[in-house]
Design a protein around this motif. Structure first.
Motif, PDB file in Angstrom:
ATOM      1  N   PHE A 162       0.825  -1.206   0.000  1.00 24.75           N
ATOM      2  CA  PHE A 162       0.000   0.000   0.000  1.00 24.75           C
ATOM      3  C   PHE A 162       0.862   1.261   0.000  1.00 24.75           C
ATOM      4  O   PHE A 162       0.511   2.261  -0.639  1.00 24.75           O
ATOM      5  N   ILE A 163       1.980   1.224   0.711  1.00 25.32           N
ATOM      6  CA  ILE A 163       2.893   2.367   0.691  1.00 25.32           C
ATOM      7  C   ILE A 163       3.437   2.581  -0.720  1.00 25.32           C
ATOM      8  O   ILE A 163       3.501   3.713  -1.218  1.00 25.32           O
ATOM      9  N   THR A 164       3.804   1.488  -1.385  1.00 25.02           N
ATOM     10  CA  THR A 164       4.298   1.596  -2.754  1.00 25.02           C
ATOM     11  C   THR A 164       3.244   2.174  -3.678  1.00 25.02           C
ATOM     12  O   THR A 164       3.522   3.057  -4.501  1.00 25.02           O
ATOM     13  N   THR A 165       2.005   1.717  -3.535  1.00 29.73           N
ATOM     14  CA  THR A 165       0.933   2.161  -4.433  1.00 29.73           C
ATOM     15  C   THR A 165       0.589   3.627  -4.237  1.00 29.73           C
ATOM     16  O   THR A 165       0.447   4.375  -5.214  1.00 29.73           O
ATOM     17  N   ALA A 166       0.459   4.061  -2.990  1.00 32.58           N
ATOM     18  CA  ALA A 166       0.021   5.432  -2.719  1.00 32.58           C
ATOM     19  C   ALA A 166       1.178   6.430  -2.718  1.00 32.58           C
ATOM     20  O   ALA A 166       1.115   7.469  -3.388  1.00 32.58           O
ATOM     21  N   SER A 167       2.250   6.121  -1.972  1.00 35.57           N
ATOM     22  CA  SER A 167       3.304   7.112  -1.752  1.00 35.57           C
ATOM     23  C   SER A 167       4.361   7.127  -2.846  1.00 35.57           C
ATOM     24  O   SER A 167       4.973   8.162  -3.080  1.00 35.57           O
ATOM     25  N   LEU A 168       4.595   6.002  -3.500  1.00 30.72           N
ATOM     26  CA  LEU A 168       5.585   5.955  -4.565  1.00 30.72           C
ATOM     27  C   LEU A 168       4.930   6.052  -5.937  1.00 30.72           C
ATOM     28  O   LEU A 168       5.277   6.905  -6.752  1.00 30.72           O
ATOM     29  N   TRP A 169       3.978   5.185  -6.200  1.00 28.47           N
ATOM     30  CA  TRP A 169       3.291   5.186  -7.503  1.00 28.47           C
ATOM     31  C   TRP A 169       2.442   6.441  -7.660  1.00 28.47           C
ATOM     32  O   TRP A 169       2.474   7.095  -8.696  1.00 28.47           O
ATOM     33  N   GLY A 170       1.649   6.770  -6.639  1.00 24.44           N
ATOM     34  CA  GLY A 170       0.752   7.922  -6.701  1.00 24.44           C
ATOM     35  C   GLY A 170      -0.662   7.558  -7.077  1.00 24.44           C
ATOM     36  O   GLY A 170      -1.461   8.440  -7.435  1.00 24.44           O
ATOM     37  N   GLN A 171      -1.018   6.260  -6.981  1.00 28.89           N
ATOM     38  CA  GLN A 171      -2.380   5.845  -7.321  1.00 28.89           C
ATOM     39  C   GLN A 171      -3.316   6.037  -6.124  1.00 28.89           C
ATOM     40  O   GLN A 171      -2.885   6.254  -4.994  1.00 28.89           O
ATOM     41  N   VAL A 172      -4.623   5.949  -6.392  1.00 30.55           N
ATOM     42  CA  VAL A 172      -5.632   6.340  -5.406  1.00 30.55           C
ATOM     43  C   VAL A 172      -6.521   5.171  -4.988  1.00 30.55           C
ATOM     44  O   VAL A 172      -7.622   5.380  -4.485  1.00 30.55           O
ATOM     45  N   ASP A 173      -6.033   3.949  -5.149  1.00 32.57           N
ATOM     46  CA  ASP A 173      -6.828   2.787  -4.756  1.00 32.57           C
ATOM     47  C   ASP A 173      -7.197   2.822  -3.277  1.00 32.57           C
ATOM     48  O   ASP A 173      -8.223   2.273  -2.881  1.00 32.57           O
ATOM     49  N   GLY A 174      -6.373   3.475  -2.468  1.00 34.83           N
ATOM     50  CA  GLY A 174      -6.656   3.560  -1.035  1.00 34.83           C
ATOM     51  C   GLY A 174      -7.959   4.249  -0.723  1.00 34.83           C
ATOM     52  O   GLY A 174      -8.621   3.914   0.268  1.00 34.83           O
ATOM     53  N   VAL A 175      -8.349   5.223  -1.539  1.00 35.99           N
ATOM     54  CA  VAL A 175      -9.624   5.919  -1.330  1.00 35.99           C
ATOM     55  C   VAL A 175     -10.778   4.962  -1.591  1.00 35.99           C
ATOM     56  O   VAL A 175     -11.719   4.854  -0.798  1.00 35.99           O
ATOM     57  N   PHE A 176     -10.701   4.257  -2.695  1.00 38.38           N
ATOM     58  CA  PHE A 176     -11.725   3.283  -3.064  1.00 38.38           C
ATOM     59  C   PHE A 176     -11.826   2.170  -2.028  1.00 38.38           C
ATOM     60  O   PHE A 176     -12.922   1.773  -1.613  1.00 38.38           O
ATOM     61  N   ILE A 177     -10.673   1.660  -1.574  1.00 34.12           N
ATOM     62  CA  ILE A 177     -10.666   0.552  -0.619  1.00 34.12           C
ATOM     63  C   ILE A 177     -11.302   0.956   0.700  1.00 34.12           C
ATOM     64  O   ILE A 177     -12.011   0.159   1.333  1.00 34.12           O
ATOM     65  N   PHE A 178     -11.085   2.187   1.138  1.00 32.86           N
ATOM     66  CA  PHE A 178     -11.690   2.651   2.390  1.00 32.86           C
ATOM     67  C   PHE A 178     -13.209   2.526   2.337  1.00 32.86           C
ATOM     68  O   PHE A 178     -13.832   1.962   3.241  1.00 32.86           O
ATOM     69  N   PHE A 179     -13.817   3.051   1.287  1.00 35.95           N
ATOM     70  CA  PHE A 179     -15.280   3.009   1.191  1.00 35.95           C
ATOM     71  C   PHE A 179     -15.781   1.583   0.991  1.00 35.95           C
ATOM     72  O   PHE A 179     -16.833   1.208   1.530  1.00 35.95           O
ATOM     73  N   LEU A 180     -15.035   0.780   0.230  1.00 34.65           N
ATOM     74  CA  LEU A 180     -15.462  -0.602  -0.013  1.00 34.65           C
ATOM     75  C   LEU A 180     -15.416  -1.417   1.276  1.00 34.65           C
ATOM     76  O   LEU A 180     -16.365  -2.146   1.601  1.00 34.65           O
ATOM     77  N   LEU A 181     -14.318  -1.319   2.011  1.00 34.27           N
ATOM     78  CA  LEU A 181     -14.201  -2.063   3.269  1.00 34.27           C
ATOM     79  C   LEU A 181     -15.243  -1.588   4.264  1.00 34.27           C
ATOM     80  O   LEU A 181     -15.858  -2.405   4.971  1.00 34.27           O
ATOM     81  N   LEU A 182     -15.464  -0.284   4.317  1.00 30.26           N
ATOM     82  CA  LEU A 182     -16.497   0.264   5.199  1.00 30.26           C
ATOM     83  C   LEU A 182     -17.862  -0.318   4.837  1.00 30.26           C
ATOM     84  O   LEU A 182     -18.647  -0.694   5.721  1.00 30.26           O
TER      85      LEU A 182
END
Length: 437
Positions: A162-182
């Protein structure tokens, strides 16, 4: 690349060690608290975000969309993109955030190449991923598993993938995952209308939310099979709430648009990228099908036929996984199965499954889930890290070569791990996922 793998592996296995000794390291009255974990993860992520600009294609898109949202205004940005042939395939949900990014960039005159702007652009995904870690901790507290909740929140917050995806890559899957998991956690609590609202929010952020709709379908069918009182009324209310949230999200963008513009946007996104696989290390990558056209053949059968048949099989199998293992594990099984056996899959589409498996383990405390989480965490890190590594070279490579040995090896490992997950989902005692309210 070797340094990236070693550092990520060391961090991941360090987290697993903390996980195993959670009772000693994460006692409720200990000196390690959730806010310390989140703050430390935040600092690490910001430092990395400032040092690496990211995956240039995605960074360029997000920067341009933020500028366009600010300059044209939210009501007109999609119409402007259509009229000027500007590529824009994301739904409106994340455009609200990019509008704020564009606004702040304009107010502070930030260069697109500056470290400050790199942090700003990656900040929303970082905050939502830390929000997901906090959500995991809260679930642990509700289950009277404070130590386990804190340990798993730390695992998520410092997870190298997740660090690689958000902080290095710059993708936004973390936003989607938050709402989906919720959404799925609320469904486990039987807070149906709130769950539907969260799912609609996830759909507004990324169309990949549609992948998980069968879980809601199995849940609805289960309501009627059990002859739950007021099932029809409940379904109608939930559909109404979900539709209201979705319409409220798209309405500000609808000025000057045709009535079916949002349908065309989603269908256009889902029908694009007509390849067997897009850097996802899966069945088709194993047989040399990375970025192969859907019309090409594998063993004499077009990739699109393979994909259609195997995806249908995974969806049907998820119904049994739902009955056997509950909501969260079935959702993870569905997502992983579609990523590894379906066509047109990006390398990041498997990420929601990691969050789902983590919470499923928190609830069930089953070794099978932990093993699957560990293996898929490792392979997802290798997959995403390798794709990013190639893209950051002086001569960027955006398509992993079809005969790449590393890709083929990780693909085999992924399929073996999916066999293990399938065995777990179809064997053992029945378990019904439930979260205390």
């Amino acid at each position: 690349m070797i340094t990236l793998i070693l550092c990520g592996s060391a961090l991941f296995f360090g987290l697993l060690l903390c996980w195993n000794y959670q009772d000693k390291l994460f006692r409720e009255k200990g000196n390690i608290k959730i806010w310390f974990v989140l703050a430390a993860a935040f600092v690490l992520r910001v430092v990395l975000a400032a040092r690496v600009r990211g995956y240039s294609v995605d960074i360029g898109c997000f920067t341009a969309w933020g500028d366009m949202a600010f300059s044209q205004g939210i009501p007109h940005m999609y119409a402007y993109a259509a009229q000027n042939n500007v590529f824009l395939d994301y739904p409106p949900g994340y455009m609200y955030i990019l509008y704020l990014v564009g606004l702040l960039r304009h107010v502070f005159s930030l260069s697109a190449d500056s470290s400050v702007f790199s942090v700003l652009l990656k900040l929303p995904a970082t905050l939502f991923e830390l929000g997901t870690a906090y959500l995991i901790w809260r679930i642990g507290c509700k289950q009277d598993k404070q130590a386990a909740g804190l340990a798993l929140a730390a695992v998520y917050a410092f997870h190298p993938t997740f660090i690689t995806t958000a902080s290095l890559w710059g993708q936004v899957d973390g936003v989607f995952i938050f709402f989906l998991l919720l959404a799925f956690c609320l469904l486990c609590e039987k807070r149906h209308m709130a769950s539907t609202a969260a799912y609609a929010a996830a759909l507004l952020v990324k169309p990949q939310a549609l992948v998980f709709f069968p879980i809601y379908l199995w849940y609805i069918i289960d309501l009627f099979v059990k002859k739950e009182k007021g099932a029809w009324l409940l379904v109608i209310k939930c559909v109404g709430i979900g539709a209201a949230v979705f319409v409220a999200g798209i309405l500000p963008f609808s000025a000057g648009q045709e009535w079916n513009w949002i349908w065309n946007l989603y269908m256009g996104t889902l029908s694009s990228y007509r390849y067997a696989t897009l850097n996802t290390f899966n069945l088709y990558a194993m047989f040399g099908g990375n970025f192969a056209a859907l019309e090409e053949h594998l063993l004499g059968i077009p990739y699109q036929v393979w994909g259609a048949v195997l995806m249908a099989a995974v969806v049907l199998a998820s119904a049994y996984a739902y009955r056997k293992r509950g909501i969260l594990t079935a959702a993870a099984f569905l997502n992983i199965g579609l990523c590894l056996l379906g066509t047109k899959m990006h390398e990041r589409y498997i990420l929601p499954s990691l969050a789902l498996l983590l919470v499923a383990y928190l609830l069930e405390n089953q070794a099978g889930i932990r093993h699957c989480f560990g293996i898929f965490s490792f392979t997802a890190f290798l997959n995403i890290g390798y794709v990013l590594f190639l893209a950051l070279q002086p001569q960027p490579v955006y398509h992993v070569p079809q005969d790449d040995v590393f890709m083929i090896t990780v693909s085999v490992l992924n399929l073996a791990a999916f066999a293990l997950l399938t065995y777990y989902c179809f064997g053992g005692k029945k378990f019904e996922t439930a979260i205390k309210k």
